[in-house]
Write an enzyme that holds these catalytic residues in place. Structure first.
Site, mmCIF file in Angstrom:
data_model
loop_
_atom_site.group_PDB
_atom_site.id
_atom_site.type_symbol
_atom_site.label_atom_id
_atom_site.label_comp_id
_atom_site.label_asym_id
_atom_site.label_seq_id
_atom_site.Cartn_x
_atom_site.Cartn_y
_atom_site.Cartn_z
ATOM 1 N N VAL A 1 74.603 27.909 -4.596
ATOM 2 C CA VAL A 1 75.878 28.576 -4.813
ATOM 3 C C VAL A 1 75.738 30.028 -4.365
ATOM 4 O O VAL A 1 74.899 30.772 -4.882
ATOM 5 C CB VAL A 1 76.259 28.525 -6.311
ATOM 6 C CG1 VAL A 1 77.621 29.165 -6.515
ATOM 7 C CG2 VAL A 1 76.245 27.089 -6.815
ATOM 8 N N LYS A 2 76.540 30.406 -3.372
ATOM 9 C CA LYS A 2 76.477 31.782 -2.868
ATOM 10 C C LYS A 2 77.439 32.661 -3.667
ATOM 11 O O LYS A 2 78.626 32.356 -3.790
ATOM 12 C CB LYS A 2 76.861 31.836 -1.385
ATOM 13 C CG LYS A 2 75.730 31.417 -0.468
ATOM 14 C CD LYS A 2 76.174 31.445 0.983
ATOM 15 C CE LYS A 2 76.164 32.832 1.573
ATOM 16 N NZ LYS A 2 76.533 32.810 3.015
ATOM 17 N N ILE A 3 76.893 33.737 -4.204
ATOM 18 C CA ILE A 3 77.666 34.647 -5.043
ATOM 19 C C ILE A 3 77.571 36.059 -4.459
ATOM 20 O O ILE A 3 76.462 36.584 -4.315
ATOM 21 C CB ILE A 3 77.077 34.689 -6.482
ATOM 22 C CG1 ILE A 3 76.805 33.283 -7.026
ATOM 23 C CG2 ILE A 3 77.933 35.538 -7.393
ATOM 24 C CD1 ILE A 3 77.977 32.615 -7.639
#
Ligand code: G3P
Length: 227
Positions: free
Chosen positions: A85-87
């Site tokens: 998950v890219k945050i």
């Protein structure tokens, strides 16, 4: 240094996944917007092409803590293990990173422009931090130096967080981050081709073919071995 492909284009992913030693695919909202259409189908197709064992990094688009968590859970539920998950590195992003990391999610903290941001992301439990190289260098900042600083900070702290450098405009930048201590880099198709292309390689191969033919004609080494 490990290499990932920074695109959502299925033809390119198919090609490079077949021929090149890539570890996975990274996307962001801009990359997905470029391909258009049904985003969930696009990401499912990418997962199908690279298989369940390679990394697929997908950026969240929600901005509130609870919504990002729901989005992150849905991403991993839908696209399976090895989905990261890219945050983006914001206050809420750090809080989300800690929450997800504590629960065993793979988190890539992205849009990192400074070593300080990389350090905070790592302290929050990020699996990867993604420093942007050309976006930094375009502003006369030292993108490669930032990677070197992050690598030194992680080494001193003994952190498990890895550097996944992104945003490249030249093949030289890719090599420079490798030398600076980067663990992984995600690069677009055109830079990927530049990493292998060399006219002297091409003329060398032509020379081998010409010399073989002039000595042995149409026969090949394989034909001689299998005779
Ligand atoms: O993965 C982030 C990266 O795609 C940003 O690259 O080329 O838009 O600066 P760029």
């Amino acid at each position: 240094m490990r290499i990932l492909l920074d695109t959502a284009n299925l033809d390119n992913i198919r090609y490079f996944n077949t021929y090149y030693p890539i570890e996975g695919v990274t996307t962001n909202p801009t990359i997905l917007a470029k391909e258009g259409g049904d985003v969930v189908k696009q990401l499912s197709d990418i997962r199908r092409i690279i298989g369940e064992d390679k990394e697929l990094h997908i950026q969240v688009t929600e901005t509130k803590f609870e919504d990002i968590i729901r989005e992150a859970e849905a991403l991993v539920r839908t696209f399976g293990k090895n989905t990261y998950v890219k945050i983006p590195v914001t206050d809420t992003g750090l809080r989300v990173t800690k929450y997800l990391a504590d629960r065993g999610y793979g988190v890539t903290v992205t849009a990192v422009l400074t070593a300080a941001q990389g350090m905070l992301a790592s302290n929050a439990g990020a699996t990867y931090v993604a420093p942007y190289i050309s976006r930094s260098e375009n502003l006369c900042a030292d993108g490669i130096g930032t990677v070197a600083d992050i690598a030194a900070i992680f080494k001193t702290a003994g952190t498990k967080t890895q550097i996944l450098a992104a945003s490249f405009k030249t093949a030289k930048e890719v090599l420079d981050v490798a030398v600076a201590g980067c663990h992984s880099a995600t690069i677009g198709s055109s830079i990927m081709r530049m990493l292998i292309s060399h006219t002297t390689t091409d003329t060398s191969i032509l020379g081998f073919e010409r010399d073989w033919k002039s000595a042995f004609g149409d026969t090949t080494l394989l034909k001689l071995l299998e005779k």
